[in-house]
Scaffold this motif. Structure first.
Motif, PDB file in Angstrom:
ATOM      1  N   TRP A 122      -0.984   2.987   2.722  1.00 52.71           N
ATOM      2  CA  TRP A 122      -1.267   2.189   1.594  1.00 52.71           C
ATOM      3  C   TRP A 122      -0.154   2.536   0.441  1.00 52.71           C
ATOM      4  CZ3 TRP A 122      -4.678  -1.738   0.571  1.00 52.71           C
ATOM      5  CH2 TRP A 122      -5.855  -2.160   1.695  1.00 52.71           C
ATOM      6  N   SER A 125       3.287   1.163   1.533  1.00 54.99           N
ATOM      7  CA  SER A 125       3.403  -0.127   2.138  1.00 54.99           C
ATOM      8  C   SER A 125       4.606  -0.997   1.434  1.00 54.99           C
ATOM      9  CB  SER A 125       2.254  -0.870   1.825  1.00 54.99           C
ATOM     10  OG  SER A 125       2.310  -2.166   2.296  1.00 54.99           O
ATOM     11  N   ARG A 130      -0.747  -4.228  -1.575  1.00 55.14           N
ATOM     12  CA  ARG A 130      -1.327  -3.220  -0.978  1.00 55.14           C
ATOM     13  C   ARG A 130      -1.044  -1.874  -1.829  1.00 55.14           C
ATOM     14  NH1 ARG A 130      -0.011  -0.793   4.953  1.00 55.14           N
ATOM     15  NH2 ARG A 130      -1.788   0.294   5.117  1.00 55.14           N
TER      16      ARG A 130
END
Length: 156
Positions: A122, A125, A130
């Motif tokens: 996350w 990314s 995100r």
């Protein structure tokens, strides 16, 4: 008839994934559900693992307790958004699974190493939204951790 049975099967699977199988909590919460408390415990241990350089671990910081008090103080709309953030990370492994065996399990059911890798995914990314979602979660967890009396005392 076949479609009805299939839809019922999907409904049961969704129920089991989202609601069932979470451990009982030691404390009672005004707002948080068991599933959210389990996620926050797992996320807290991922962000703040037991380490000699830190005054306490994420589990010791009672992040579910902090989040419950925080959510209780928020207006209903913002409360819903923060709870949706927790659910997104808890079940985001359906879209962004962890590496290794069982990578599609709920975040709170993953191993510590898998949780770390999921959060790293996350954070790094290539998809901007995100990364920003990760930043929002990190802000909530850091506020809860730093607001704990032992953390505040260690800061001086």
């Amino acid at each position: 008839m076949i479609l009805m049975v299939l839809l019922m099967g999907v409904g049961v699977a969704v129920f089991l994934r989202v609601v069932a199988g979470y451990p009982a909590t030691a404390a009672s919460f005004a707002v948080l559900a068991r599933r959210e408390a389990a996620f926050l415990d797992a996320a807290g241990e991922t962000f703040f693992p037991q380490d000699d350089s830190m005054p306490l671990s994420g589990g010791q910081a009672d992040l579910p307790g902090y989040a419950d008090r925080y959510l209780a103080a928020l207006p209903a709309r913002q409360r819903t958004l923060v709870r949706a953030l927790f659910a997104l990370f808890e079940h985001g492994t359906l879209v962004f699974p962890a590496k290794g065996r069982g990578g599609f399990r709920r975040f709170s059911s993953l191993s510590a190493g898998q949780r770390f890798e999921v959060m790293r995914g996350w954070e790094t990314s290539g998809f901007y939204l995100r990364r920003m979602t990760f930043t929002a979660l990190k802000a909530v967890l850091i506020l809860g951790y730093v607001g704990h009396p032992r953390s505040l005392a260690a800061l001086g």
